[in-house]
Scaffold this active site. Structure first.
Site, PDB file in Angstrom:
ATOM      1  N   GLU A 299      42.114 -91.372 -81.660  1.00 39.66           N
ATOM      2  CA  GLU A 299      42.589 -92.755 -82.359  1.00 39.66           C
ATOM      3  C   GLU A 299      43.701 -93.352 -81.533  1.00 39.66           C
ATOM      4  O   GLU A 299      44.180 -94.606 -82.067  1.00 39.66           O
ATOM      5  CB  GLU A 299      42.320 -92.071 -83.797  1.00 39.66           C
ATOM      6  CG  GLU A 299      40.953 -91.707 -84.420  1.00 39.66           C
ATOM      7  CD  GLU A 299      40.961 -91.394 -85.686  1.00 39.66           C
ATOM      8  OE1 GLU A 299      41.967 -91.051 -86.168  1.00 39.66           O
ATOM      9  OE2 GLU A 299      39.750 -91.230 -85.502  1.00 39.66           O
TER      10      GLU A 299
ATOM     11  N   LYS B 269      44.565 -99.668 -94.459  1.00 38.40           N
ATOM     12  CA  LYS B 269      43.437-100.160 -94.821  1.00 38.40           C
ATOM     13  C   LYS B 269      43.805-101.916 -95.473  1.00 38.40           C
ATOM     14  O   LYS B 269      44.664-102.212 -96.132  1.00 38.40           O
ATOM     15  CB  LYS B 269      41.867 -99.939 -95.242  1.00 38.40           C
ATOM     16  CG  LYS B 269      41.474 -98.195 -94.630  1.00 38.40           C
ATOM     17  CD  LYS B 269      40.531 -97.952 -95.320  1.00 38.40           C
ATOM     18  CE  LYS B 269      39.443 -96.719 -94.122  1.00 38.40           C
ATOM     19  NZ  LYS B 269      39.054 -95.531 -94.962  1.00 38.40           N
TER      20      LYS B 269
ATOM     21  N   ASN C   9      39.228 -97.125-100.106  1.00 39.00           N
ATOM     22  CA  ASN C   9      39.705 -96.097 -99.864  1.00 39.00           C
ATOM     23  C   ASN C   9      41.128 -95.938 -99.656  1.00 39.00           C
ATOM     24  O   ASN C   9      41.744 -95.269 -99.673  1.00 39.00           O
ATOM     25  CB  ASN C   9      39.290 -94.358-100.015  1.00 39.00           C
ATOM     26  CG  ASN C   9      38.674 -94.517 -98.207  1.00 39.00           C
ATOM     27  OD1 ASN C   9      39.154 -94.879 -97.543  1.00 39.00           O
ATOM     28  ND2 ASN C   9      38.304 -93.562 -98.365  1.00 39.00           N
TER      29      ASN C   9
ATOM     30  N   HIS D  23      43.389 -94.699 -93.681  1.00 35.71           N
ATOM     31  CA  HIS D  23      42.735 -93.934 -92.682  1.00 35.71           C
ATOM     32  C   HIS D  23      43.563 -93.018 -92.559  1.00 35.71           C
ATOM     33  O   HIS D  23      44.818 -93.018 -92.179  1.00 35.71           O
ATOM     34  CB  HIS D  23      42.255 -95.020 -92.055  1.00 35.71           C
ATOM     35  CG  HIS D  23      41.599 -93.583 -90.559  1.00 35.71           C
ATOM     36  ND1 HIS D  23      40.718 -93.176 -90.336  1.00 35.71           N
ATOM     37  CD2 HIS D  23      42.584 -93.722 -89.956  1.00 35.71           C
ATOM     38  CE1 HIS D  23      40.209 -92.268 -89.418  1.00 35.71           C
ATOM     39  NE2 HIS D  23      41.641 -92.262 -88.975  1.00 35.71           N
TER      40      HIS D  23
ATOM     41  N   TYR E  62      34.427 -96.326 -85.260  1.00 42.72           N
ATOM     42  CA  TYR E  62      34.147 -95.381 -86.168  1.00 42.72           C
ATOM     43  C   TYR E  62      32.413 -95.265 -85.678  1.00 42.72           C
ATOM     44  O   TYR E  62      31.802 -94.835 -86.768  1.00 42.72           O
ATOM     45  CB  TYR E  62      33.925 -96.567 -87.153  1.00 42.72           C
ATOM     46  CG  TYR E  62      34.647 -96.438 -88.497  1.00 42.72           C
ATOM     47  CD1 TYR E  62      35.279 -95.085 -89.287  1.00 42.72           C
ATOM     48  CD2 TYR E  62      35.317 -97.758 -89.852  1.00 42.72           C
ATOM     49  CE1 TYR E  62      36.164 -95.414 -90.569  1.00 42.72           C
ATOM     50  CE2 TYR E  62      36.582 -97.500 -89.852  1.00 42.72           C
ATOM     51  CZ  TYR E  62      36.832 -96.318 -90.977  1.00 42.72           C
ATOM     52  OH  TYR E  62      37.774 -96.584 -91.896  1.00 42.72           O
TER      53      TYR E  62
HETATM   54  N1  UDP Z   1      32.559 -94.269 -96.429  1.00 41.40           N
HETATM   55  C1  UDP Z   1      31.393 -94.740 -97.380  1.00 41.40           C
HETATM   56  N2  UDP Z   1      30.917 -94.170 -97.431  1.00 41.40           N
HETATM   57  C2  UDP Z   1      29.950 -92.399 -97.954  1.00 41.40           C
HETATM   58  C3  UDP Z   1      31.260 -92.430 -96.561  1.00 41.40           C
HETATM   59  C4  UDP Z   1      32.556 -92.837 -95.775  1.00 41.40           C
HETATM   60  O1  UDP Z   1      32.326 -96.356 -97.527  1.00 41.40           O
HETATM   61  O2  UDP Z   1      29.852 -92.910 -97.735  1.00 41.40           O
HETATM   62  C5  UDP Z   1      34.062 -95.458 -96.118  1.00 41.40           C
HETATM   63  C6  UDP Z   1      34.934 -95.056 -95.843  1.00 41.40           C
HETATM   64  O3  UDP Z   1      35.340 -96.294 -96.262  1.00 41.40           O
HETATM   65  C7  UDP Z   1      35.642 -94.158 -94.892  1.00 41.40           C
HETATM   66  C8  UDP Z   1      35.026 -94.327 -94.217  1.00 41.40           C
HETATM   67  O4  UDP Z   1      33.950 -94.609 -94.439  1.00 41.40           O
HETATM   68  O5  UDP Z   1      36.856 -93.927 -95.353  1.00 41.40           O
HETATM   69  C9  UDP Z   1      35.400 -93.346 -92.883  1.00 41.40           C
HETATM   70  O6  UDP Z   1      34.440 -92.158 -93.151  1.00 41.40           O
HETATM   71  P1  UDP Z   1      34.730 -90.477 -92.711  1.00 41.40           P
HETATM   72  O7  UDP Z   1      33.371 -89.250 -93.069  1.00 41.40           O
HETATM   73  O8  UDP Z   1      35.261 -90.681 -91.264  1.00 41.40           O
HETATM   74  O9  UDP Z   1      35.734 -90.162 -94.254  1.00 41.40           O
HETATM   75  P2  UDP Z   1      37.168 -90.032 -93.600  1.00 41.40           P
HETATM   76  O10 UDP Z   1      37.305 -89.540 -92.637  1.00 41.40           O
HETATM   77  O11 UDP Z   1      37.744 -91.323 -94.153  1.00 41.40           O
HETATM   78  O12 UDP Z   1      37.527 -89.738 -95.045  1.00 41.40           O
HETATM   79 MG    MG Z   2      37.116 -89.750 -90.634  1.00 42.58          MG
END
Ligand code: UDP
Ligand code: MG
Length: 166
Positions: free
Chosen positions: A135, A10, A121, A124, A50
């Site tokens: 994706e 990212k 984080n 992805h 997303y």
């Molecule tokens: N995210 C966030 N707050 C939250 C949950 C998700 O900022 O409470 C952001 C974070 O950058 C995350 C992305 O949204 O990586 C996608 O969320 P997902 O639940 O799909 O998590 P991932 O699959 O990336 O672990």
């Molecule tokens: Mg996810």
């Protein structure tokens, strides 16, 4: 089972010069890279990527984050292929919330939670085979991957144009 996963480094990962560190950690898993590129993320691509998080309160900031408005306007996209790679990469990436992630995971080591409430984080990775397929097809065209993953069709393109150096 041999499977594929989409990985995005990212904008915070790129801005913080973490690309090499992240790729080194990933290389320990011994999977194959079958495609990679640097992408300027359009609003449309970000929304499609997303789409399941549209209703979340953090969605507007998440769009800004993945489009690089807080760091640099690019992400590095990669497709990895290998035995059970989806789960292995998720484990190495760590929990979504960097504060809860294993400290030796990528997110645990390099991520942070911002005051505006987004989990920065740095990486992805697809979470299941269905998401991975969706994706990979969203981020890559068939000819950008060195392996044939999914059925393709040939379509006629009218008046193709491309940019060349002036
Ligand atoms: N995210 C966030 N707050 C939250 C949950 C998700 O900022 O409470 C952001 C974070 O950058 C995350 C992305 O949204 O990586 C996608 O969320 P997902 O639940 O799909 O998590 P991932 O699959 O990336 O672990
Ligand atoms: Mg996810």
């Amino acid at each position: 089972m041999t499977e594929q996963t989409l990985i995005l480094i990212k904008p915070d990962g790129l801005k913080k010069s973490l690309t090499g560190n992240i790729l080194s950690k990933l290389s320990e898993l011994k999977f194959e890279i079958i495609g990679t590129k640097i992408v300027r993320v359009s609003e449309s691509l970000a929304r499609k990527h997303y789409k399941d998080l549209l209703d979340k309160p953090f969605f507007p900031d998440l769009l800004k984050y993945i489009r690089g408005e807080f760091h640099t306007r690019r992400v590095m996209a990669l497709v990895y292929s290998g035995e059970d790679c989806i789960k292995s990469v998720r484990k190495l990436a760590g929990a979504t919330n960097p504060e809860e992630a294993d400290p030796v995971s990528i997110r645990g080591a390099y991520g942070r939670v911002t005051t505006y409430g987004v989990f920065e984080n740095v990486i992805h990775c697809s979470s299941c085979p269905e998401d991975a397929k969706r994706e990979i097809q969203l981020w890559f065209e068939p000819d950008e991957l060195v392996d044939e993953l999914y059925p393709v069709q040939t379509v006629a393109v009218q008046k193709p144009q491309k940019r060349v150096w002036a």
